[in-house]
Every structure is written in structure tokens, then in C-alpha cells.
Design a protein around this motif. Structure first.
Motif, short mmCIF file in Angstrom:
data_model
loop_
_atom_site.label_atom_id
_atom_site.label_comp_id
_atom_site.label_asym_id
_atom_site.label_seq_id
_atom_site.Cartn_x
_atom_site.Cartn_y
_atom_site.Cartn_z
N ALA A 1 -0.18 -28.44 17.79
CA ALA A 1 0.33 -29.58 18.93
C ALA A 1 1.54 -30.45 18.12
O ALA A 1 1.55 -30.51 16.83
N GLY A 2 2.45 -30.42 18.99
CA GLY A 2 3.80 -31.29 18.26
C GLY A 2 4.84 -30.28 17.72
O GLY A 2 5.85 -30.68 17.35
N GLN A 3 4.49 -28.95 17.45
CA GLN A 3 5.45 -28.04 16.74
C GLN A 3 6.41 -27.73 17.74
O GLN A 3 6.38 -27.75 18.80
N HIS A 4 7.60 -27.50 17.23
CA HIS A 4 8.82 -27.12 18.11
C HIS A 4 8.49 -25.97 18.79
O HIS A 4 7.99 -24.72 18.19
N ALA A 5 8.85 -25.73 19.96
CA ALA A 5 8.51 -24.70 20.82
C ALA A 5 9.20 -23.34 20.20
O ALA A 5 8.59 -22.28 20.29
N ALA A 6 10.52 -23.48 20.04
CA ALA A 6 11.07 -22.28 19.01
C ALA A 6 10.31 -21.69 18.19
O ALA A 6 10.40 -20.42 17.93
N TYR A 7 9.83 -22.54 17.36
CA TYR A 7 8.94 -22.11 15.95
C TYR A 7 7.66 -21.33 16.55
O TYR A 7 7.31 -20.33 16.03
N VAL B 1 7.28 -19.71 19.39
CA VAL B 1 7.69 -18.52 20.09
C VAL B 1 7.99 -17.44 19.03
O VAL B 1 7.43 -16.52 19.13
N LYS B 2 8.55 -17.85 17.93
CA LYS B 2 9.12 -17.00 16.94
C LYS B 2 7.85 -16.42 16.39
O LYS B 2 7.57 -15.29 16.14
N GLN B 3 6.74 -17.43 15.96
CA GLN B 3 5.65 -16.99 15.37
C GLN B 3 4.88 -15.93 16.03
O GLN B 3 4.28 -14.91 15.49
N LEU B 4 4.54 -16.49 17.47
CA LEU B 4 3.81 -15.42 18.22
C LEU B 4 4.57 -14.03 18.16
O LEU B 4 3.82 -12.94 18.22
N LYS B 5 5.73 -14.08 18.37
CA LYS B 5 6.55 -12.66 18.38
C LYS B 5 6.67 -11.80 17.19
O LYS B 5 6.44 -10.76 17.16
N ASP B 6 6.56 -12.58 16.00
CA ASP B 6 6.39 -11.95 14.67
C ASP B 6 5.04 -11.42 14.53
O ASP B 6 4.86 -10.34 13.82
N ILE C 1 3.71 -21.46 26.54
CA ILE C 1 2.79 -21.86 25.68
C ILE C 1 3.04 -22.74 24.64
O ILE C 1 2.73 -24.04 24.62
N ALA C 2 4.29 -22.55 24.29
CA ALA C 2 5.03 -23.26 23.22
C ALA C 2 5.56 -24.39 23.64
O ALA C 2 5.40 -25.65 23.07
N ASP C 3 6.05 -24.27 25.09
CA ASP C 3 6.41 -25.60 25.64
C ASP C 3 5.28 -26.86 25.75
O ASP C 3 5.64 -27.69 25.45
#
Length: 96
Positions: free
Chosen positions: A51-57, A59-64, A89-91
Motif C-alpha cells: 500500500a502506498g508504493q509508487h505504481a511504477a515500482y 509494475v517493475k517488480q511484478l514484471k521482474d 493493480i499498481a495504481d
């Protein structure tokens, strides 16, 4: 352990079509709340709060995890459930 995660992941994936099509629904369908908490706020210290994490972060972690660039037995099995829904999900998590 891996077999149990894969069985749970398959069961969750089969239920995903029954869940609403938004970030919260995709998060729930992916089984994320089981470890990371229903709203991304984990009550178990070994699982990070999302919760509250930057969406881009997120997304990157899921894709990694999906690509194998980042490795963890549980997340490597669970991240594919979010395929195509990473951004929504990230948003949603970023707003929690």
C-alpha cells in the motif's frame, strides 16, 4: 512448498474471471492479499506492505518476477497471475 503455491495459484486463477475488473479485483484475484493484506498492508512482518508504493515500482517488480529477473519461489509462482493487470493493480495499491 512450490507445489502447494502452484496449486493455490491455479485455484486463484480459475476464480479470477468471477472478480470485478479493477485494481482491487485484480489484486484479490491474484491472491495478493493472502500475504500482503487485503488492502496491501501486511500484518505478517516477513511480507512487505504494498500500500502506498509508487505504481511504477510495483509494475517493475511484478514484471521482474514474471521474467525471472527477480527470483523468489512464492512470487515467481504468483506474479504470472497479474500478467496484463500489473498497472491496474499498481495504481490501486498506490492509492491505498
Amino acid at each position: 512448498m512450490i507445489k502447494k503455491v502452484l496449486v493455490v495459484a491455479a485455484a486463484v486463477m480459475s476464480m479470477s474471471s468471477m472478480v470485478q475488473a479493477d485494481g482491487k479485483g485484480a489484486y484479490a484475484a491474484g491472491g495478493c492479499g493472502g500475504c500482503h493484506g487485503a488492502t496491501g498492508k501486511s500484518v505478517v512482518p516477513i511480507y512487505p506492505n504494498l500500500a502506498g508504493q509508487h505504481a511504477a515500482y510495483i509494475v517493475k517488480q511484478l514484471k521482474d518476477f514474471q521474467s525471472g529477473a527477480r527470483k523468489d519461489p512464492t512470487m515467481s509462482a504468483m506474479a504470472p497471475l497479474a500478467k496484463g493487470k500489473e498497472q491496474e493493480i499498481a495504481d490501486w495499491l498506490a492509492k491505498q
